[in-house]
Design a protein around this motif. Structure first.
Motif, PDB file in Angstrom:
ATOM      1  N   CYS B  21       0.836  -1.216   0.000  1.00 39.01           N
ATOM      2  CA  CYS B  21       0.000   0.000   0.000  1.00 39.01           C
ATOM      3  C   CYS B  21       0.864   1.257   0.000  1.00 39.01           C
ATOM      4  O   CYS B  21       0.571   2.235  -0.687  1.00 39.01           O
ATOM      5  CB  CYS B  21      -0.954  -0.003   1.198  1.00 39.01           C
ATOM      6  N   VAL B  22       1.948   1.219   0.742  1.00 40.45           N
ATOM      7  CA  VAL B  22       2.833   2.382   0.866  1.00 40.45           C
ATOM      8  C   VAL B  22       3.529   2.670  -0.469  1.00 40.45           C
ATOM      9  O   VAL B  22       3.526   3.793  -0.963  1.00 40.45           O
ATOM     10  CB  VAL B  22       3.880   2.136   1.982  1.00 40.45           C
ATOM     11  N   GLU B  23       4.107   1.632  -1.066  1.00 35.13           N
ATOM     12  CA  GLU B  23       4.890   1.792  -2.300  1.00 35.13           C
ATOM     13  C   GLU B  23       4.057   2.256  -3.484  1.00 35.13           C
ATOM     14  O   GLU B  23       4.536   2.984  -4.333  1.00 35.13           O
ATOM     15  CB  GLU B  23       5.563   0.472  -2.671  1.00 35.13           C
ATOM     16  N   PHE B  24       2.820   1.768  -3.576  1.00 30.96           N
ATOM     17  CA  PHE B  24       2.049   2.058  -4.783  1.00 30.96           C
ATOM     18  C   PHE B  24       0.990   3.140  -4.602  1.00 30.96           C
ATOM     19  O   PHE B  24       0.205   3.389  -5.507  1.00 30.96           O
ATOM     20  CB  PHE B  24       1.453   0.755  -5.352  1.00 30.96           C
ATOM     21  N   CYS B  25       0.981   3.822  -3.489  1.00 31.49           N
ATOM     22  CA  CYS B  25       0.096   4.981  -3.349  1.00 31.49           C
ATOM     23  C   CYS B  25       0.647   6.082  -4.246  1.00 31.49           C
ATOM     24  O   CYS B  25       1.809   6.469  -4.120  1.00 31.49           O
ATOM     25  CB  CYS B  25       0.066   5.465  -1.901  1.00 31.49           C
ATOM     26  N   PRO B  26      -0.160   6.593  -5.177  1.00 29.64           N
ATOM     27  CA  PRO B  26       0.378   7.600  -6.106  1.00 29.64           C
ATOM     28  C   PRO B  26       0.682   8.933  -5.434  1.00 29.64           C
ATOM     29  O   PRO B  26       1.365   9.787  -6.019  1.00 29.64           O
ATOM     30  CB  PRO B  26      -0.734   7.752  -7.147  1.00 29.64           C
ATOM     31  N   LYS B  27       0.180   9.141  -4.239  1.00 28.06           N
ATOM     32  CA  LYS B  27       0.335  10.451  -3.598  1.00 28.06           C
ATOM     33  C   LYS B  27       1.172  10.421  -2.322  1.00 28.06           C
ATOM     34  O   LYS B  27       1.191  11.398  -1.554  1.00 28.06           O
ATOM     35  CB  LYS B  27      -1.061  11.045  -3.301  1.00 28.06           C
ATOM     36  N   ASP B  28       1.827   9.304  -2.070  1.00 31.06           N
ATOM     37  CA  ASP B  28       2.718   9.211  -0.916  1.00 31.06           C
ATOM     38  C   ASP B  28       2.005   9.554   0.410  1.00 31.06           C
ATOM     39  O   ASP B  28       2.531  10.273   1.253  1.00 31.06           O
ATOM     40  CB  ASP B  28       3.926  10.149  -1.130  1.00 31.06           C
ATOM     41  N   VAL B  29       0.810   9.023   0.533  1.00 27.50           N
ATOM     42  CA  VAL B  29      -0.011   9.307   1.718  1.00 27.50           C
ATOM     43  C   VAL B  29       0.397   8.423   2.900  1.00 27.50           C
ATOM     44  O   VAL B  29       0.258   8.806   4.061  1.00 27.50           O
ATOM     45  CB  VAL B  29      -1.512   9.063   1.381  1.00 27.50           C
ATOM     46  N   LEU B  30       0.915   7.248   2.562  1.00 21.72           N
ATOM     47  CA  LEU B  30       1.141   6.241   3.604  1.00 21.72           C
ATOM     48  C   LEU B  30       2.626   6.042   3.887  1.00 21.72           C
ATOM     49  O   LEU B  30       3.478   6.364   3.062  1.00 21.72           O
ATOM     50  CB  LEU B  30       0.502   4.912   3.165  1.00 21.72           C
ATOM     51  N   GLU B  31       2.927   5.503   5.031  1.00 23.25           N
ATOM     52  CA  GLU B  31       4.307   5.132   5.358  1.00 23.25           C
ATOM     53  C   GLU B  31       4.286   3.894   6.238  1.00 23.25           C
ATOM     54  O   GLU B  31       3.244   3.534   6.785  1.00 23.25           O
ATOM     55  CB  GLU B  31       5.015   6.279   6.096  1.00 23.25           C
ATOM     56  N   MET B  32       5.437   3.240   6.355  1.00 22.59           N
ATOM     57  CA  MET B  32       5.539   2.136   7.305  1.00 22.59           C
ATOM     58  C   MET B  32       5.974   2.753   8.633  1.00 22.59           C
ATOM     59  O   MET B  32       6.902   3.570   8.674  1.00 22.59           O
ATOM     60  CB  MET B  32       6.568   1.097   6.846  1.00 22.59           C
ATOM     61  N   LYS B  33       5.297   2.354   9.677  1.00 22.33           N
ATOM     62  CA  LYS B  33       5.688   2.842  10.996  1.00 22.33           C
ATOM     63  C   LYS B  33       5.933   1.594  11.836  1.00 22.33           C
ATOM     64  O   LYS B  33       4.978   0.911  12.196  1.00 22.33           O
ATOM     65  CB  LYS B  33       4.566   3.687  11.591  1.00 22.33           C
ATOM     66  N   GLY B  34       7.195   1.258  12.019  1.00 21.76           N
ATOM     67  CA  GLY B  34       7.496  -0.023  12.633  1.00 21.76           C
ATOM     68  C   GLY B  34       7.051  -1.105  11.679  1.00 21.76           C
ATOM     69  O   GLY B  34       7.316  -1.042  10.481  1.00 21.76           O
ATOM     70  N   PHE B  35       6.312  -2.059  12.170  1.00 27.55           N
ATOM     71  CA  PHE B  35       5.881  -3.185  11.339  1.00 27.55           C
ATOM     72  C   PHE B  35       4.703  -2.841  10.434  1.00 27.55           C
ATOM     73  O   PHE B  35       4.546  -3.399   9.357  1.00 27.55           O
ATOM     74  CB  PHE B  35       5.507  -4.354  12.269  1.00 27.55           C
ATOM     75  N   TYR B  36       3.868  -1.889  10.866  1.00 28.51           N
ATOM     76  CA  TYR B  36       2.589  -1.674  10.199  1.00 28.51           C
ATOM     77  C   TYR B  36       2.568  -0.469   9.264  1.00 28.51           C
ATOM     78  O   TYR B  36       3.353   0.459   9.417  1.00 28.51           O
ATOM     79  CB  TYR B  36       1.478  -1.477  11.255  1.00 28.51           C
ATOM     80  N   ALA B  37       1.614  -0.490   8.350  1.00 36.47           N
ATOM     81  CA  ALA B  37       1.361   0.676   7.517  1.00 36.47           C
ATOM     82  C   ALA B  37       0.677   1.733   8.378  1.00 36.47           C
ATOM     83  O   ALA B  37      -0.024   1.416   9.343  1.00 36.47           O
ATOM     84  CB  ALA B  37       0.472   0.296   6.347  1.00 36.47           C
ATOM     85  N   SER B  38       0.903   2.984   7.999  1.00 30.23           N
ATOM     86  CA  SER B  38       0.328   4.069   8.790  1.00 30.23           C
ATOM     87  C   SER B  38       0.100   5.279   7.886  1.00 30.23           C
ATOM     88  O   SER B  38       0.710   5.403   6.825  1.00 30.23           O
ATOM     89  CB  SER B  38       1.316   4.343   9.944  1.00 30.23           C
ATOM     90  N   VAL B  39      -0.806   6.166   8.282  1.00 27.22           N
ATOM     91  CA  VAL B  39      -1.112   7.337   7.456  1.00 27.22           C
ATOM     92  C   VAL B  39      -0.144   8.463   7.814  1.00 27.22           C
ATOM     93  O   VAL B  39       0.024   8.804   8.974  1.00 27.22           O
ATOM     94  CB  VAL B  39      -2.573   7.801   7.674  1.00 27.22           C
TER      95      VAL B  39
END
Ligand SMILES: Cc1ncc(C[n+]2csc(CCOP(=O)(O)OP(=O)(O)O)c2C)c(N)n1
Ligand code: SF4
Ligand code: SF4
Ligand code: SF4
Ligand SMILES: [Mg+2]
Lengths: 273, 65
Positions: B21-39
């Motif tokens: 989800c993080v890599e393919f979001c076209p708008k860089d909305v998401l990031e990995m925070k520790g183990f999980y994805a995060s906004v």
């Protein structure tokens, strides 16, 4: 709006068993969206599988499901369809299950043109058992059983299906997630044997051995190799080198369907008594 | 007109930290925070639903109205 997958999921089954980044989950979500699009009734829908990681899928879907023997999904599914031709019968499984041990059942289901839909998740490997090569493993690729590179050429599942007599053949990828439900829905609506191959990824047993640094690299490869059939029409043979066509590859609505033909046999046999 | 932001829900007990989800979001909305994805940047979200569609684990929902 966020899609409500719960409608077709057995409660309490998540998280599923698939590894991080395994595309099988993406395919399962596509199937659920297709079931929702067509508003399939749970009691009128059977999802049937053989054995493998991909074949674990029916365990999560809330409808009539059958998890059978390795390679035998088509045989069991044919039984279901013959007993209850009014049911929507959907087969799911992996490349190993469908083209190695189950290859014969696969081609004969195609030949009969029986009205069922077969979703084959092609991750080019036997994922569940630790990465032995399958008939779909590309030439040169590494598997636990081909540590020096696979000498065999891989099957083209779509061509195999068309050659064997399937009347609807489509291909998608786990990367192109929003296309999966559309291909599956069209396949289910087709009256005949329909095959939807989804190019998939197994980061755990294929990616690692074949120098993909991450699941993202595997997804990027799917993104790069896929060319929609329409776009391919305008491309040269050279430009299509190493590419894989996606979308609906073949459709024939003229060929007789097996359960309908069999009903005629029953009629003739009954009249002859 | 002020644009209406979606609500992005990440279900950590399903998230397997695959980064898709993080890599393919076209708008860089998401990031990995520790183990999980995060906004990281909700304002940039265009509600394309790509993250929700591609998550193999039913772990991310983009709730719009
Ligand atoms: C008769 C029989 N032979 C072999 C096996 C071992 N086996 C289990 S799954 C599998 C291969 C599965 O590969 P595939 O269908 O590609 O699914 P994947 O795990 O890659 O999703 C094999 C050989 C078995 N369960 N039964
Ligand atoms: S071993 Fe491969 S196919 Fe099986 S769940 Fe893991 S990633 Fe998926
Ligand atoms: S909906 Fe689209 S823009 Fe918004 S977070 Fe998901 S992928 Fe990014
Ligand atoms: S795609 Fe899903 S499982 Fe993967 S990191 Fe994002 S939320 Fe987690
Ligand atoms: Mg496989």
């Amino acid at each position: 709006m966020a899609f409500d997958y719960d409608k077709y999921l057995r409660p309490g089954k998540l998280p599923h068993i698939w590894c991080p980044g395994c595309g099988h989950g993406i395919v399962m979500k596509g199937l659920i969206r297709a079931m929702d699009t067509l508003n399939l009734k749970k009691e009128e829908t059977a999802v049937v599988s053989g054995i493998g990681c991909a074949s674990r899928l029916p365990g999560y879907i809330d409808c009539c499901t059958l998890h059978t023997a390795h390679g035998r999904a088509a045989a069991f599914a044919t039984g279901v369809k013959m007993a209850k031709p009014e049911m929507n019968v959907i087969l799911v499984g992996g490349d190993g299950d469908g083209t190695a041990i189950g290859g014969n059942h696969f081609i004969h289901a195609c030949r009969r043109n029986i009205n069922m839909t077969y979703i084959i998740m092609n991750n080019y490997i036997y994922g569940m058992t630790g990465g032995q090569f399958s008939p779909c493993t590309p030439t040169g690729a590494k598997a636990s059983t081909t540590p020096y590179g696979n000498p065999d050429p891989g099957f083209d599942i779509a061509k195999l299906a068309i050659g064997a007599g399937a009347t609807f053949v489509a291909r998608g990828t786990a990367f192109h997630a929003n296309q999966i439900d559309k291909l599956i829905a069209e396949a289910i609506q087709h009256k005949g044997f329909s095959v939807v191959e989804i190019l998939d990824d197994c980061p755990t047993t294929y990616g690692r051995r074949n120098k993909y640094k991450s699941v993202i690299e595997m997804m990027n490869r799917l993104k790069e190799v896929a060319v929609p059939v329409k776009a391919a029409e305008k491309m040269t043979a050279e430009q299509l080198q190493g590419k894989v066509l996606t979308g609906v590859l073949y459709k024939d609505e003229t060929k007789p369907e097996y359960t309908a033909e069999y009903a005629k046999v029953i009629e003739r046999a009954t009249a002859a008594k | 007109m002020e644009k209406k932001l979606p609500k992005i829900e990440i279900i950590e007990k399903y998230c397997k930290g695959c980064h898709i989800c993080v890599e393919f979001c076209p708008k860089d909305v998401l990031e990995m925070k520790g183990f999980y994805a995060s906004v990281k940047n909700l304002e940039a979200c265009i509600k394309c639903m790509q993250c929700e569609l591609r998550c193999p684990d039913f772990a991310i929902k983009v709730i719009t109205e």
